[in-house]
Write an enzyme that holds these catalytic residues in place. Structure first.
Site, PDB file in Angstrom:
ATOM      1  N   TYR A 109       0.462  -0.906   0.110  1.00  0.00           N
ATOM      2  CA  TYR A 109      -0.469   0.300   0.091  1.00  0.00           C
ATOM      3  C   TYR A 109       1.005   1.300  -0.205  1.00  0.00           C
ATOM      4  O   TYR A 109       1.889   1.095   0.430  1.00  0.00           O
ATOM      5  CB  TYR A 109      -0.778   0.241   1.265  1.00  0.00           C
ATOM      6  CG  TYR A 109       0.053   0.414   2.244  1.00  0.00           C
ATOM      7  CD1 TYR A 109       0.395  -0.678   2.823  1.00  0.00           C
ATOM      8  CD2 TYR A 109      -0.794   1.808   3.187  1.00  0.00           C
ATOM      9  CE1 TYR A 109       1.314  -0.735   4.476  1.00  0.00           C
ATOM     10  CE2 TYR A 109      -0.031   2.106   4.317  1.00  0.00           C
ATOM     11  CZ  TYR A 109       0.677   0.617   5.415  1.00  0.00           C
ATOM     12  OH  TYR A 109       1.112   1.452   6.437  1.00  0.00           O
ATOM     13  N   LYS A 136       6.316  -1.967   1.643  1.00  0.00           N
ATOM     14  CA  LYS A 136       4.969  -0.895   2.473  1.00  0.00           C
ATOM     15  C   LYS A 136       3.746  -2.786   2.335  1.00  0.00           C
ATOM     16  O   LYS A 136       2.955  -2.093   1.587  1.00  0.00           O
ATOM     17  CB  LYS A 136       4.363  -0.662   2.157  1.00  0.00           C
ATOM     18  CG  LYS A 136       4.172   1.088   3.085  1.00  0.00           C
ATOM     19  CD  LYS A 136       4.465   2.893   2.602  1.00  0.00           C
ATOM     20  CE  LYS A 136       3.293   3.617   3.372  1.00  0.00           C
ATOM     21  NZ  LYS A 136       3.323   3.343   4.875  1.00  0.00           N
ATOM     22  N   GLU A 177      11.761   2.713  13.795  1.00  0.00           N
ATOM     23  CA  GLU A 177      10.887   2.889  13.353  1.00  0.00           C
ATOM     24  C   GLU A 177       9.696   2.815  14.206  1.00  0.00           C
ATOM     25  O   GLU A 177       9.615   2.104  14.886  1.00  0.00           O
ATOM     26  CB  GLU A 177      10.842   3.020  12.537  1.00  0.00           C
ATOM     27  CG  GLU A 177      10.387   1.627  11.662  1.00  0.00           C
ATOM     28  CD  GLU A 177       9.782   0.976  10.269  1.00  0.00           C
ATOM     29  OE1 GLU A 177       9.532   2.639   9.296  1.00  0.00           O
ATOM     30  OE2 GLU A 177       9.513   0.217   9.865  1.00  0.00           O
ATOM     31  N   LEU A 206      10.911   0.798   7.226  1.00  0.00           N
ATOM     32  CA  LEU A 206      10.835   1.915   6.129  1.00  0.00           C
ATOM     33  C   LEU A 206      11.172   2.933   5.389  1.00  0.00           C
ATOM     34  O   LEU A 206      11.847   4.074   6.354  1.00  0.00           O
ATOM     35  CB  LEU A 206       9.024   1.834   5.838  1.00  0.00           C
ATOM     36  CG  LEU A 206       8.862   2.483   4.722  1.00  0.00           C
ATOM     37  CD1 LEU A 206       8.174   1.695   3.428  1.00  0.00           C
ATOM     38  CD2 LEU A 206       7.087   3.169   5.397  1.00  0.00           C
TER      39      LEU A 206
END
Ligand code: PDD
Length: 295
Positions: A33, A147, A179, A203
């Site tokens: 996505y 992702k 993260e 990411l």
């Protein structure tokens, strides 16, 4: 009010859209996505998002059903039809509807869809109370650069943070701060920004990439290396970055204040420059140069 969705080339009212029970996204989280921000009816860093979509799709051995130039055109034609000028576009690509089987289908199929979501106006630099972060063990897989729509570890962490009165969960992988559940993270230590390299556990955030670009122009050095949790606790400043929250300042790490619970000068400088970048890029007829080093 927006209620339209683009799904496999058709534009429908969202309540009329149907996804097959055997969609591989639904059964296997076999999909990827993107979240693209729109300001003033214009996208911000769309190209970079679509390039990352291509890399994510590649990471799950899926090809985009159309070239990204065509996808961008479809999005640009769709968004004005929704009447929305401020918000984000949610885009999802799955391996489509086929009889349930772990093996990839012999013939390529896909479900590609996108629609708009409203967002409140972005916070100005230093505005708001500052975020409270809860560190939690990083129990995710080692392909966080994809992702993926398989977000249950992120969802569980985020909800654990909220249940304990925090705003966001931050993952810690063997002492290293990787993260957030929905964002990248930077700490300011002795005038330098420290952030974990992208890859297995991080990411390649598009906002993170913009921050690298802005920091270089402002002369703020970035040290791209694992940030140890004991360093995070004594950081002078800390920010999280994401498409939906831009650059948001952090007031607390678990039960400790960061920068005495105030928004610091590096954060202010970065966020002011970011807001300016957005304003320039999303003015009418703006031509925007790609971010240097986008990968
Ligand atoms: N999330 N890391 C994770 C795990 C994320 O989910 C996100 C963004 C980011 C920041 O990436 P970017 O700057 O490209 O938005 C980093 C989006 C906004 C979401 O899932 O809604």
């Amino acid at each position: 009010m927006n209620d339209l969705i683009w799904i496999n080339g058709e534009i429908l009212h969202i309540s009329d859209a149907r996804i097959g029970v055997e969609d591989r996204g639904f059964q296997f989280a076999d999909g990827v996505y993107e979240v693209v921000r729109f300001y003033n009816g214009k996208s911000f860093t769309m190209r970079e998002h679509l390039e990352r979509l291509t890399r994510s799709a590649d990471g799950i051995k899926l090809a985009l059903p159309m070239p990204i130039e065509q996808l961008q055109d479809e999005i640009v034609q769709f968004v004005p039809r929704t009447g929305m000028r401020e918000g984000y576009l949610y885009l999802q690509l799955t391996r489509g509807v086929v009889e349930r089987n772990h093996r990839f289908p012999k013939h390529a199929s896909h479900t590609l869809l996108f629609y708009m979501h409203e967002l409140p106006p972005p916070l100005e630099p230093g505005e708001g109370e500052g975020l409270k972060l809860l560190p939690l063990p990083d129990e995710r897989w080692k392909r966080c650069w994809i992702k993926s729509i398989g977000l249950i570890a992120n969802v569980l962490a985020k909800n654990e943070a909220i249940a304990h009165g925090f705003d966001e969960a931050v993952f810690v992988d063997r002492e290293a701060v990787t993260e957030g559940a929905t964002c990248n993270i930077f700490a300011a230590l002795g005038g330098k920004l420290v952030t974990h390299p992208v890859g297995a556990k991080v990411l390649s955030g598009i906002t993170r990439m913009v921050v690298f670009d802005i920091a270089a122009k402002l002369g703020v050095p970035i040290d791209e290396r694992p940030l140890r949790e004991e360093e995070a606790v004594r950081a002078d400043e800390m920010v999280i970055t994401s498409t939906t929250r831009e650059i948001a300042w952090v007031a607390r790490w678990n039960d400790r204040y960061i920068g005495q619970g105030k928004c610091g000068p590096i954060t202010m400088k970065l966020h002011r420059a970011y807001r300016e970048r957005v304003r320039t890029a999303t003015r009418s007829h703006a031509r925007v140069a790609p971010i240097v080093g986008a990968a």
